[in-house]
Design a protein around this motif. Structure first.
Motif, PDB file in Angstrom:
ATOM      1  N   MET A   1       0.846  -1.197   0.000  1.00 41.00           N
ATOM      2  CA  MET A   1       0.000   0.000   0.000  1.00 41.00           C
ATOM      3  C   MET A   1       0.877   1.240   0.000  1.00 41.00           C
ATOM      4  N   THR A   2       0.507   2.217  -0.809  1.00 39.96           N
ATOM      5  CA  THR A   2       1.255   3.464  -0.873  1.00 39.96           C
ATOM      6  C   THR A   2       0.881   4.341   0.307  1.00 39.96           C
ATOM      7  N   VAL A 141     -11.420  -5.739   3.906  1.00 39.12           N
ATOM      8  CA  VAL A 141     -11.876  -6.467   2.724  1.00 39.12           C
ATOM      9  C   VAL A 141     -11.209  -5.916   1.465  1.00 39.12           C
ATOM     10  N   MET A 142     -11.161  -4.602   1.339  1.00 42.04           N
ATOM     11  CA  MET A 142     -10.575  -3.954   0.162  1.00 42.04           C
ATOM     12  C   MET A 142      -9.115  -3.578   0.365  1.00 42.04           C
ATOM     13  N   ASP A 143      -8.605  -3.710   1.596  1.00 40.39           N
ATOM     14  CA  ASP A 143      -7.210  -3.378   1.915  1.00 40.39           C
ATOM     15  C   ASP A 143      -6.893  -1.934   1.545  1.00 40.39           C
ATOM     16  N   ASP A 144      -7.787  -1.014   1.911  1.00 35.99           N
ATOM     17  CA  ASP A 144      -7.502   0.403   1.716  1.00 35.99           C
ATOM     18  C   ASP A 144      -7.847   1.171   2.985  1.00 35.99           C
ATOM     19  N   GLN A 155      -7.199  11.680   3.090  1.00 43.24           N
ATOM     20  CA  GLN A 155      -6.749  10.977   1.893  1.00 43.24           C
ATOM     21  C   GLN A 155      -7.223   9.530   1.891  1.00 43.24           C
ATOM     22  N   MET A 156      -7.438   9.017   0.687  1.00 42.42           N
ATOM     23  CA  MET A 156      -7.663   7.596   0.477  1.00 42.42           C
ATOM     24  C   MET A 156      -6.355   6.963   0.031  1.00 42.42           C
ATOM     25  N   LEU A 157      -5.936   5.916   0.745  1.00 40.71           N
ATOM     26  CA  LEU A 157      -4.722   5.187   0.405  1.00 40.71           C
ATOM     27  C   LEU A 157      -5.128   3.807  -0.099  1.00 40.71           C
ATOM     28  N   GLN A 158      -4.752   3.501  -1.337  1.00 48.82           N
ATOM     29  CA  GLN A 158      -5.081   2.230  -1.962  1.00 48.82           C
ATOM     30  C   GLN A 158      -3.812   1.567  -2.492  1.00 48.82           C
ATOM     31  N   PRO A 159      -3.774   0.250  -2.495  1.00 50.04           N
ATOM     32  CA  PRO A 159      -2.582  -0.432  -3.014  1.00 50.04           C
ATOM     33  C   PRO A 159      -2.307  -0.052  -4.465  1.00 50.04           C
ATOM     34  N   ARG A 160      -1.044   0.214  -4.722  1.00 46.96           N
ATOM     35  CA  ARG A 160      -0.570   0.458  -6.089  1.00 46.96           C
ATOM     36  C   ARG A 160      -1.217   1.681  -6.739  1.00 46.96           C
TER      37      ARG A 160
END
Length: 287
Positions: A1-2, A141-144, A155-160
Motif C-alpha cells: 500500500m502506498t 476487505v478492500m485493503d484500503d 486521503q484515500m490510500l489504496q494499493p498500487r
C-alpha cells in the motif's frame, strides 16, 4: 500500500510512523480478522450488553496484536482499546490527560462481521490531551484506508495507487440530503420523534459501522453523520477525518468534540450551512 505524501514536521506522526502504524493494522487484519470472516463458530461470538452488541475472537485477538505493536513503537503512549476498556472503563478518563493516546476499535461493525456482512473495519486514532490529531479508517476487505491528521487533508490510500485527496459533498437543503443517523443509541423517549424526521431526507440510513459511515462522508458520497452513544474508539478518528475533508464537525449543542466525550450527539455535516439546518431539525434531541 502506498503511504501518504510527506507531512510537515509538526504532524503528530512522521511519514515513517504512519507507514508502520498502517502496516501494523494491515497485519492484524490479515492474521486475525480476515481468516475468521464467515468462519466463526458459535463459541467465537459473545454478547456484551445484549444481542445487538457483540464481541468475537477476532475483536479480542486483533486488538491485542495492535496494542502490542503500538506499545513497542510508542512505549510512553496511552493505549485505549474497545475490548480492554469494556473491562476497564476508567481508562477512558485518562485520555484527557495523555500527551499521546491511541484508541483502537479492532472490528468496528462487529454485528455485521459476525453475520457475514462486509461493512466492517478497523478504526485507530491518535489524540493529544483528548483532541484527535490522527485518524485511520481501514477496510480489511478492500485493503484500503482513509487517513488524516491535524495538518494535512483527508486521503484515500489504496494499493498500487497514488494517495487521493478527499472532499466533502456540497451539502444542501434537508430534502436533498442523504446521510447516516440511527435509532439504536438514542434514548427510547426520543426514537419516535427521530424516526419521524427520516422521511424529510433524500435518504437516511445506518450501516451499523462508524468506520464506513465516516469513510462515505469524507468521500462526499453522503452529506452527514449523526452519532450518539459516543466512544473514543468509534468516533475520534472519523470526526477528525471528516473535518479534514472539509466538513463542519461539532457536538449538537455547538461545543467542540473531544475524544473523552461520552454524552450528547456528534454531528458531522458537509459544511456549516448544512450543519445548521440539521442542528435546527434535531434540536429536540438536546431538550
Amino acid at each position: 500500500m502506498t503511504d501518504s505524501l510527506p507531512m510537515p514536521i509538526s504532524a503528530p506522526l512522521t511519514p515513517a510512523q504512519r507507514t508502520r502504524v498502517l502496516n501494523l493494522v494491515r497485519r492484524a487484519a490479515r492474521a486475525e480478522i480476515m481468516p475468521r470472516f464467515r468462519a466463526l463458530s458459535a463459541d467465537d461470538i459473545a454478547q456484551k450488553t445484549g444481542p445487538q452488541d457483540l464481541v468475537t475472537e477476532a475483536d479480542r485477538r486483533a486488538e491485542a496484536m495492535i496494542a502490542r505493536g503500538l506499545v513497542q513503537m510508542f512505549p510512553n503512549a496511552l493505549i485505549v482499546g474497545e475490548e480492554d476498556a469494556s473491562q476497564n472503563a476508567d481508562i477512558i478518563a485518562k485520555i484527557a490527560e495523555a500527551e499521546m493516546a491511541f484508541t483502537i476499535d479492532p472490528v468496528d461493525g462487529t454485528w455485521n462481521y459476525a453475520n457475514g456482512l462486509t461493512q466492517f473495519g478497523v478504526i485507530l486514532s491518535v489524540t493529544r490531551f483528548g483532541v484527535p490529531v490522527f485518524g485511520l479508517l481501514y477496510d480489511p476487505v478492500m485493503d484500503d484506508a482513509v487517513v488524516a491528521d491535524e495538518v494535512g487533508p483527508a486521503q484515500m490510500l489504496q494499493p498500487r495507487r497514488a494517495p487521493r485527496t478527499l472532499s466533502a459533498s456540497a451539502g444542501g437543503e434537508v430534502a436533498d440530503l442523504a446521510g447516516f443517523a440511527g435509532l439504536y443509541h438514542l434514548p427510547e423517549a426520543k426514537r419516535v420523534a427521530m424516526a419521524a424526521t427520516f422521511p424529510k431526507f433524500s435518504r437516511a440510513m445506518s450501516l451499523r459501522c462508524a468506520c464506513h459511515e465516516f469513510r462515505m462522508l469524507a468521500q462526499g458520497h453522503v452529506d452527514f453523520v449523526l452519532s450518539a452513544g459516543l466512544t473514543p474508539w468509534d468516533h475520534a478518528a472519523g470526526a477528525l477525518i471528516a473535518r479534514r475533508a472539509g466538513c463542519h464537525v461539532a457536538m449538537l449543542d455547538g461545543s467542540d468534540y473531544r475524544a473523552d466525550t461520552r454524552d450528547g450527539y456528534l454531528l458531522a455535516a458537509a459544511n456549516l450551512a448544512t450543519w445548521n439546518r440539521l442542528r435546527d431539525l434535531w434540536s429536540f434531541l438536546s431538550e
